[in-house]
Design a protein around this motif. Sequence first.
Motif, mmCIF file in Angstrom:
data_model
loop_
_atom_site.group_PDB
_atom_site.id
_atom_site.type_symbol
_atom_site.label_atom_id
_atom_site.label_comp_id
_atom_site.label_asym_id
_atom_site.label_seq_id
_atom_site.Cartn_x
_atom_site.Cartn_y
_atom_site.Cartn_z
ATOM 1 N N VAL A 206 35.201 -66.537 -28.094
ATOM 2 C CA VAL A 206 34.973 -67.826 -27.428
ATOM 3 C C VAL A 206 35.782 -67.909 -26.137
ATOM 4 C CG1 VAL A 206 35.020 -70.333 -27.687
ATOM 5 C CG2 VAL A 206 34.570 -68.900 -29.679
ATOM 6 N N ILE A 207 37.005 -67.402 -26.154
ATOM 7 C CA ILE A 207 37.839 -67.396 -24.945
ATOM 8 C C ILE A 207 37.152 -66.599 -23.841
ATOM 9 C CG2 ILE A 207 40.023 -66.563 -23.963
ATOM 10 C CD1 ILE A 207 41.287 -67.139 -26.739
ATOM 11 N N GLY A 208 36.641 -65.414 -24.193
ATOM 12 C CA GLY A 208 35.953 -64.578 -23.207
ATOM 13 C C GLY A 208 34.707 -65.227 -22.643
ATOM 14 N N ALA A 209 34.037 -66.055 -23.444
ATOM 15 C CA ALA A 209 32.832 -66.756 -22.967
ATOM 16 C C ALA A 209 33.179 -67.961 -22.107
ATOM 17 C CB ALA A 209 31.991 -67.193 -24.166
ATOM 18 N N LEU A 210 34.303 -68.614 -22.401
ATOM 19 C CA LEU A 210 34.663 -69.849 -21.700
ATOM 20 C C LEU A 210 35.237 -69.602 -20.301
ATOM 21 C CD1 LEU A 210 36.219 -72.136 -24.470
ATOM 22 C CD2 LEU A 210 34.217 -72.631 -23.055
ATOM 23 N N ILE A 211 35.937 -68.509 -20.114
ATOM 24 C CA ILE A 211 36.586 -68.265 -18.813
ATOM 25 C C ILE A 211 35.566 -68.224 -17.665
ATOM 26 C CG2 ILE A 211 37.944 -66.623 -17.467
ATOM 27 C CD1 ILE A 211 39.456 -65.962 -20.088
#
Length: 369
Positions: A206-211
């Motif tokens: 999710v972190i990788g998608a949100l950045i």
Amino acid sequence: MVKELLENFIPQDHIGWLFLLAIFISFFVSSTSYPAIINVAKSKNLMAFSGGRSSHSGSVPNLGGIGIFLSIAVTITTIGAVLDTKILLLILGGLTLLFFLGLKDDILILSPRKKFTGQLLAALLLILFTDTRIVSLSGIFDINIMPYWVSVVFTLFVYILIINAFNLIDGIDGLAGTLALMAIVSFSYVFYKYKDISMVVLAASVIGALIPFLYLNFSKRNKMFLGDTGSMILGFVIALFSVRFINRSELSPDAIYHNASPILVLAFLFFPLLDTLRIFFIRLVIHKKSPFAADRNHLHHRFLILGFSHRQTTAIIVITNSILIVITFLIRNWEINWQLATLLISGTILYSLYFVFNWIRGESKMNMS
């Protein structure tokens, strides 16, 4: 050779590398898919238009949730071979259900009843098949072990509350995405401490998608919104993290956060929950209307009225919530009811300061004139 490598692979010994690999895969999938999603949205006129309670002008693609879903799905299916496949498949099933419901709502509009039903089914899928639920409140108000069905109903309530909280705060640039990022980074830390590798990898996806999404969400030229698809997916993942963290903490007396997990979750999600409960009170009690009726009474709208920009409002809210998280970690060894009281008082004071300051400023201007 690959089979032998996988059989002898111990994920807990490589948690840091798996976390970074998950972020990389998710970041790559999302950053390459968002431009294509924007082009399709513009060519097919699948846009969010200004008007009503919108804080934006013009039309903006609102299909950011597609990229987030793709990134999570690709990441947990590629790395999931060495993790807890049962829980990850059930999570993917719940996410897929919410993805299609959210997508239909973003494109054609979906009734609140159907969205609510879909949210219940996605939550029940995890609660019943994994038996991951909130079994007690760690002694808050002297509430300890709850009966099974009370526990299931309360856990369902937590899922629905958090999912809709993130849906409701998605009203200005970066707010829902940045608050979700902050919460998920916090959960990734506590899951790392618990060596819960499947949740760490899910958090990283999710972190990788949100950045890259936040870069576009704050952009003026190629702006993109989460849409209901994105906000429901983020809310579902964060609700899952909340329930799993509390469950693991409560069932193990030796857990690091055994005496603090419910308060830490409240701190991670303080603003979304505060704004949701506040807006429901205003709509139900004061205006006597549906709690889901759109208006401009959200706290982030109040900041905009005070003259803050979207970026300034998001920064103020995220910094304030980060301070509350730090305070809660510092007092995690206190008696739990004192933790709760300190969090509620601190949060109320911090989120009121800007409005008190504006009132004093207004009074001083009136006296000077």
